[in-house]
Design a protein around this motif. Structure first.
Motif, PDB file in Angstrom:
ATOM      1  N   GLU A   1      10.867   7.858  -4.164  1.00  0.00           N
ATOM      2  CA  GLU A   1       9.782   8.389  -4.994  1.00  0.00           C
ATOM      3  C   GLU A   1       8.405   8.164  -4.381  1.00  0.00           C
ATOM      4  OE1 GLU A   1       9.931   7.932  -9.294  1.00  0.00           O
ATOM      5  OE2 GLU A   1      11.824   6.850  -9.061  1.00  0.00           O
ATOM      6  N   CYS A   2       8.313   7.271  -3.411  1.00  0.00           N
ATOM      7  CA  CYS A   2       7.033   6.975  -2.777  1.00  0.00           C
ATOM      8  C   CYS A   2       7.313   6.327  -1.430  1.00  0.00           C
ATOM      9  CB  CYS A   2       6.174   6.069  -3.663  1.00  0.00           C
ATOM     10  SG  CYS A   2       6.983   4.515  -4.126  1.00  0.00           S
ATOM     11  N   ARG A   3       6.257   6.075  -0.647  1.00  0.00           N
ATOM     12  CA  ARG A   3       6.395   5.453   0.667  1.00  0.00           C
ATOM     13  C   ARG A   3       5.452   4.264   0.793  1.00  0.00           C
ATOM     14  NH1 ARG A   3       4.274   8.396   4.812  1.00  0.00           N
ATOM     15  NH2 ARG A   3       3.181   9.807   3.395  1.00  0.00           N
ATOM     16  N   PHE A   4       5.915   3.210   1.432  1.00  0.00           N
ATOM     17  CA  PHE A   4       5.064   2.086   1.777  1.00  0.00           C
ATOM     18  C   PHE A   4       4.450   2.344   3.152  1.00  0.00           C
ATOM     19  CE2 PHE A   4       7.273  -1.565  -0.791  1.00  0.00           C
ATOM     20  CZ  PHE A   4       7.035  -0.868  -1.964  1.00  0.00           C
ATOM     21  N   ILE A   5       3.136   2.167   3.272  1.00  0.00           N
ATOM     22  CA  ILE A   5       2.487   2.357   4.568  1.00  0.00           C
ATOM     23  C   ILE A   5       1.765   1.095   5.042  1.00  0.00           C
ATOM     24  CG2 ILE A   5       2.236   4.856   4.288  1.00  0.00           C
ATOM     25  CD1 ILE A   5      -0.721   4.377   3.577  1.00  0.00           C
ATOM     26  N   GLY A   6       1.944   0.004   4.319  1.00  0.00           N
ATOM     27  CA  GLY A   6       1.320  -1.245   4.729  1.00  0.00           C
ATOM     28  C   GLY A   6       1.369  -2.260   3.614  1.00  0.00           C
ATOM     29  N   GLN A   7       0.790  -3.415   3.872  1.00  0.00           N
ATOM     30  CA  GLN A   7       0.734  -4.462   2.869  1.00  0.00           C
ATOM     31  C   GLN A   7      -0.525  -5.292   3.058  1.00  0.00           C
ATOM     32  OE1 GLN A   7       3.505  -7.822   3.323  1.00  0.00           O
ATOM     33  NE2 GLN A   7       4.202  -6.898   5.226  1.00  0.00           N
TER      34      GLN A   7
ATOM     35  N   VAL B   1       0.880  -1.168   0.000  1.00  0.00           N
ATOM     36  CA  VAL B   1       0.000   0.000   0.000  1.00  0.00           C
ATOM     37  C   VAL B   1       0.916   1.215   0.000  1.00  0.00           C
ATOM     38  CG1 VAL B   1      -1.890   1.181   1.162  1.00  0.00           C
ATOM     39  CG2 VAL B   1      -1.706  -1.318   1.313  1.00  0.00           C
ATOM     40  N   ILE B   2       0.815   2.034  -1.031  1.00  0.00           N
ATOM     41  CA  ILE B   2       1.853   3.016  -1.363  1.00  0.00           C
ATOM     42  C   ILE B   2       1.261   4.421  -1.441  1.00  0.00           C
ATOM     43  CG2 ILE B   2       3.610   3.618  -3.090  1.00  0.00           C
ATOM     44  CD1 ILE B   2       3.176   0.564  -4.016  1.00  0.00           C
ATOM     45  N   THR B   3       1.942   5.372  -0.817  1.00  0.00           N
ATOM     46  CA  THR B   3       1.509   6.764  -0.870  1.00  0.00           C
ATOM     47  C   THR B   3       2.675   7.644  -1.310  1.00  0.00           C
ATOM     48  OG1 THR B   3       0.301   8.477   0.365  1.00  0.00           O
ATOM     49  CG2 THR B   3       2.038   7.291   1.543  1.00  0.00           C
ATOM     50  N   GLY B   4       2.475   8.972  -1.279  1.00  0.00           N
ATOM     51  CA  GLY B   4       3.471   9.897  -1.812  1.00  0.00           C
ATOM     52  C   GLY B   4       4.736   9.980  -0.983  1.00  0.00           C
ATOM     53  N   GLN B   5       5.764  10.568  -1.591  1.00  0.00           N
ATOM     54  CA  GLN B   5       7.075  10.606  -0.961  1.00  0.00           C
ATOM     55  C   GLN B   5       7.137  11.554   0.229  1.00  0.00           C
ATOM     56  OE1 GLN B   5      10.062  12.298  -3.578  1.00  0.00           O
ATOM     57  NE2 GLN B   5       8.533  13.431  -4.730  1.00  0.00           N
ATOM     58  N   LYS B   6       6.339  12.612   0.222  1.00  0.00           N
ATOM     59  CA  LYS B   6       6.408  13.617   1.283  1.00  0.00           C
ATOM     60  C   LYS B   6       5.498  13.244   2.453  1.00  0.00           C
ATOM     61  CE  LYS B   6       7.425  17.404  -1.934  1.00  0.00           C
ATOM     62  NZ  LYS B   6       6.964  18.712  -2.485  1.00  0.00           N
TER      63      LYS B   6
ATOM     64  N   ASN C   1       2.984   9.254  -9.849  1.00  0.00           N
ATOM     65  CA  ASN C   1       2.763  10.692 -10.032  1.00  0.00           C
ATOM     66  C   ASN C   1       1.519  11.158  -9.302  1.00  0.00           C
ATOM     67  OD1 ASN C   1       5.020  10.836 -11.671  1.00  0.00           O
ATOM     68  ND2 ASN C   1       3.881  10.775 -13.586  1.00  0.00           N
ATOM     69  N   SER C   2       0.484  10.323  -9.313  1.00  0.00           N
ATOM     70  CA  SER C   2      -0.794  10.708  -8.723  1.00  0.00           C
ATOM     71  C   SER C   2      -0.709  10.836  -7.203  1.00  0.00           C
ATOM     72  CB  SER C   2      -1.866   9.692  -9.106  1.00  0.00           C
ATOM     73  OG  SER C   2      -3.115  10.059  -8.585  1.00  0.00           O
ATOM     74  N   VAL C   3       0.001   9.911  -6.534  1.00  0.00           N
ATOM     75  CA  VAL C   3       0.110  10.046  -5.078  1.00  0.00           C
ATOM     76  C   VAL C   3       1.011  11.215  -4.697  1.00  0.00           C
ATOM     77  CG1 VAL C   3      -0.438   7.659  -4.525  1.00  0.00           C
ATOM     78  CG2 VAL C   3       1.946   8.278  -4.962  1.00  0.00           C
ATOM     79  N   ASN C   4       1.911  11.605  -5.590  1.00  0.00           N
ATOM     80  CA  ASN C   4       2.797  12.721  -5.288  1.00  0.00           C
ATOM     81  C   ASN C   4       2.188  14.082  -5.625  1.00  0.00           C
ATOM     82  OD1 ASN C   4       5.132  11.552  -4.070  1.00  0.00           O
ATOM     83  ND2 ASN C   4       5.680  10.664  -6.045  1.00  0.00           N
TER      84      ASN C   4
END
Length: 292
Positions: free
Chosen positions: A170-176, A85-90, A145-148
């Motif tokens: 470029e992105c962050r993992f917040i779960g699986q 489960v992936i979200t933006g880098q910031k 690009n969309s999550v960022n």
């Protein structure tokens, strides 16, 4: 006939790539589908490929929803798929899965594995699946690009495929969320590929799958092949190979894989419950596959 095989160029397809190197186009050609299973199903429908190696859940969901563009003919990967489960880098409001409720989730295509697994995630989190909101972003680059840029909160994609993007910041993992079913099946158009040709392809693929997944190959040659082909770090490749399982015979499907997957998809609201018993020949091509 030369079969057109649709696939996603990921580490899972390593035995297929080894088979292609030996076959050299004499019995099949590969058609890359970078957008995933939704694109594979679309190309089956549009007569652009004859066979698709694709994710279990969208394939089964498509047939349950009435698609006649394909039937299941075999198994490819029998272990679950590990979805990140992936979200933006910031830093943002999205730091764990529970933060995503009510937000817009990015998917590659309608009917894709990325959408199906969002329903499964919602089911696990006890969210109303009817309230899920999606935005189609086509491929991994569009999803990142969309999550960022903030138009989506998160997206779901296979863990090791996206880990290099997370490692690069470029992105962050917040779960699986692992799939509650074996991850890959094989589907074919019910009339375009002759059963004998499809069976021959599956038999030869089985040989390469067994060779790739053997204990000896996992200890060295398969690790090096994945590293050289996909550029993954050795530690990631070994971790994946320790967990992945392939079938002994690609031309078999356990019937409970279909019924169990349908059960979860019905709970998640992805497909409607069937009227009466689930018919074997609705889902599988009995001229090709053996149900076990």
């Amino acid at each position: 006939m030369v079969l057109r095989i649709g696939y996603v160029r990921e580490h899972f397809c390593s035995p297929l790539l080894q088979f292609e190197a030996e076959d050299k186009g004499s019995t099949f050609t590969l058609v890359e589908c970078p957008s995933g299973t939704g694109q594979l199903i679309s190309r089956l429908t549009n007569d652009e490929i004859d066979i698709a190696i694709a994710l279990t859940d969208p394939l089964i969901a498509g047939i349950a929803k009435g698609s006649e563009a394909y039937k299941l003919v075999g198994s490819y990967v029998t272990s679950p798929l590990r979805w990140a489960v992936i979200t933006g880098q910031k830093p943002s409001a999205y730091n764990q899965i529970s933060d995503l409720q009510g937000s817009t989730i990015g998917i590659s295509r309608n009917g894709s594995g990325s959408q199906t697994m969002a329903y499964v995630m919602a089911l696990q989190q006890r969210w109303p699946t009817s309230e899920l909101k999606f935005q189609v972003n086509n491929d991994i680059r569009g999803l990142i690009n969309s999550v960022n840029d903030g138009t989506t909160s998160a997206f779901m994609w296979e863990w090791f495929t996206t880990k290099p993007f997370a490692d690069a910041g470029e992105c962050r993992f917040i779960g699986q969320v692992p799939t509650p079913w074996p991850s890959w099946l094989i589907a074919a158009h019910p009339t375009r590929g002759k059963p004998a040709a499809v069976r021959t392809f599956l038999n030869n693929l089985s040989h390469h799958v067994r060779a790739f997944a053997s204990t000896e190959a996992r200890a060295g040659p398969s690790v090096r092949f994945v590293m050289d082909t996909f550029g993954y770090p050795e530690t990631d490749v070994k971790e994946w190979l320790d967990a992945v399982e392939y079938p002994e015979d690609c031309a078999t499907i356990p019937w409970n894989v279909i019924t169990d997957t349908l059960g979860v998809l019905q709970q998640a609201g992805v497909v409607a419950p069937p009227e009466g018993a689930v018919k074997h020949d609705l889902f599988v091509n009995l001229d090709v596959v053996k149900l076990v």
